[in-house]
Design an enzyme around this catalytic site. Sequence first.
Site, PDB file in Angstrom:
ATOM      1  CD  GLU A 213      -3.085  -1.038   0.299  1.00 22.90           C
ATOM      2  OE1 GLU A 213      -3.141  -0.066  -0.469  1.00 22.90           O
ATOM      3  OE2 GLU A 213      -3.915  -1.968   0.295  1.00 22.90           O
TER       4      GLU A 213
ATOM      5  NE  ARG B 251      -3.820   2.747  -0.554  1.00 24.84           N
ATOM      6  CZ  ARG B 251      -5.079   2.626  -0.182  1.00 24.84           C
ATOM      7  NH1 ARG B 251      -5.768   3.679   0.176  1.00 24.84           N
ATOM      8  NH2 ARG B 251      -5.674   1.447  -0.126  1.00 24.84           N
TER       9      ARG B 251
ATOM     10  CG  ASP C  62      -5.825  -7.407  -7.168  1.00 22.74           C
ATOM     11  OD1 ASP C  62      -4.725  -7.625  -6.656  1.00 22.74           O
ATOM     12  OD2 ASP C  62      -6.692  -6.700  -6.618  1.00 22.74           O
TER      13      ASP C  62
ATOM     14  CD  GLU D 131     -10.983  -2.141  -7.781  1.00 23.42           C
ATOM     15  OE1 GLU D 131     -12.147  -1.868  -7.420  1.00 23.42           O
ATOM     16  OE2 GLU D 131      -9.993  -1.965  -7.045  1.00 23.42           O
TER      17      GLU D 131
HETATM   18  C1  DMJ Z   1      -6.548   0.243  -4.664  1.00 27.20           C
HETATM   19  O1  DMJ Z   1      -5.759   0.572  -3.597  1.00 27.20           O
HETATM   20  C2  DMJ Z   1      -5.752  -0.380  -5.748  1.00 27.20           C
HETATM   21  O2  DMJ Z   1      -6.474  -0.349  -6.918  1.00 27.20           O
HETATM   22  C3  DMJ Z   1      -5.361  -1.788  -5.448  1.00 27.20           C
HETATM   23  O3  DMJ Z   1      -4.679  -2.399  -6.508  1.00 27.20           O
HETATM   24  C4  DMJ Z   1      -6.568  -2.611  -5.143  1.00 27.20           C
HETATM   25  N1  DMJ Z   1      -7.465  -1.990  -4.259  1.00 27.20           N
HETATM   26  C5  DMJ Z   1      -7.670  -0.600  -4.178  1.00 27.20           C
HETATM   27  C6  DMJ Z   1      -8.976  -0.074  -4.683  1.00 27.20           C
HETATM   28  O4  DMJ Z   1     -10.042  -0.901  -4.636  1.00 27.20           O
END
Ligand code: DMJ
Length: 637
Positions: free
Chosen positions: A267, A271, A400, A534
């Site tokens: 994260e 971010r 993912d 998404e």
């Molecule tokens: C985001 O922080 C990013 O897209 C991450 O890859 C997956 N989840 C969240 C949003 O849903």
Amino acid sequence: MPGAILPQYQRLGSGVPVSVIRRSLRPREKCLILLVFVTLGVVCFGAFFYLPDYGKLKPSGADRSVYYKVYQHVQKAGEDLLLPPSNFGKHGEDEDPHLVQDRYKLKNMIDNDAKDKVLDKPEISKNTEDNFGAERSNNQLESLQTSVQAKGDFGENLIPKLRNPLLTGGEDSDKTSRERRNTVQRMMKHAWENYVLYAWGKNELRPITKRGHSASIFGSASLGASIIDGMDTLYIMGMDDEYQKGREWIAQNLNLENVSADLSVFETNIRFVGGLLTLYAFTGDSLYKDKAVHIADKLLPAFNTQTGIPLAIVNSRSGVSKNYGWASGGSSILSEFGTLHLEFSYLSDITGDRKYREKVDKIRDVIKQMEKPKGLYPNYIHPKTGKWGQFHMSLGALGDSFYEYLLKAWLQSNKQDVEARILYDDAMQAIIEHMVRTSRGGLIYVSDMKFDRLEHKMDHLACFAGGLFGLGAKTQPNEQFSRHMEIAEGITNTCHESYIRSNTKLGPESFRFTESIEAKALKSTEKYYILRPETVESYLIMWRLTKEQKYREWGWEVVQALEKHCKVEGGYSGIKNVYADDPQKDDVQQSFFLAETLKYLYLLFSDDNLISLDEWVFNTEAHPLPIKDVNPFYRAA
Ligand code: DMJ
């Protein structure tokens, strides 16, 4: 007259002597004149053979650069073409003060004259010209051109593309889209202003109780996550005052030096490091590069494992790192350690420090040589043994963005990282074979898989896969193209169905396919919507790739639903049950709502040149990173 070539005769005109040439010339004089003209003719004719033969050039990229080189030389020479060179008077001679004065006078005159007039660019190619535009920062481009020329590190390939990628503006020619985009901008303003008012410097906003909020992923520290995550969206939307306020906060407060926080490596990377890298690419402001380095360095202790696969959490002060207890016997998670490549590679390129790229290359080395069950990647690897944990596979939670970063590492490298593309193609092939299914009602979805068993459930998180399949197909059309595009459209459609089958027209966290239901959540723990991006991410990518109007319409449905069910006086909140008529709010405005959901929606209603997919690749938190050798904002060290 001695010394004169032609004889002159005095004649009086109005009492003043004037010189005349006789009407008729002597043969010797005629010869002389002829000789002068012949000499001139020979010199002029000869000159043609010494000039470069531009006429033969074809309008190909390489040849065009010859024109451009000449243009560059002229530009580089600049005022020295007209003025004495600026080092005049050096090398021991004393500079004449009059000459200096004249030089400055002349320069001022030229500058004043040039204020409103710009030297025409050479006609290079309509296409490249069309793809770029300058809404902001002609100065940025100028300084960039200078630095690119000075470093000479991009080679000639870049030269025809030296234009300003569009970072702001990008209004669509369609009036409805412009109005819709304005709505999205107002949403950003509402979300941001309330964060500023009630939670400034905290990680996120609680819009109902109007205070700060921090999820465990940020540790306990107040790191201004919404600021760093939201800044590039503000920039793209042209919200300059808000952007400046954010920059000041980062300059004065973003510092992990004396903070003891247990940070999520994943994260924090997507971010914070990702957000700062985008800001650096956009602006060239070294503050952002320095902060990105500062934060990335805090994550490095997590990579000190036997395999080089990093642990999930690292303490910012002590460097002590650990994995989550619930993750298959202390495994590292595929979507976490597999989602570092874009940021770490780029960080190495802009700093000239190889250590970041080495970390992600090491991860690549480990996973590429592992045996994959059915060609699939399980969600867990043990960082000590380098062995897979439980055989759970998903394009949603825990898997993912690993797949996303395989494709995007290839794109970011301007298709040089061929290994990444091969890994992506192989992985997607296995996923199509073993996990992509079509429901009885004809909906295409990607199921989760546990060992050999399919769990016919799809996470909202997996809805990004519509855009991913599309992007993969369009960037390398091959024999798989139609199938991948069919899946891209199918998944995006299914995610849309999961939205419109709810009362709120917002999609649940997970949805299932059973005998009795399709694209709907079953359990109460699957029914919430936390402002996730998404689905609109896939709408944007598919809109850009196909130009099918329905994607814009679907995006607009989301805007309306957000306004109806998530907007509150103090910002935007997630909801607990998308199937309720008047759903309860969860009182969290996620930072990714600013970074992703609103950015994707804004771009959906903008012209394609704003953050063009030919120049930028979105990290998994929607922070656009420049594509190497194509985007002049790459800013390699
Ligand atoms: C985001 O922080 C990013 O897209 C991450 O890859 C997956 N989840 C969240 C949003 O849903």
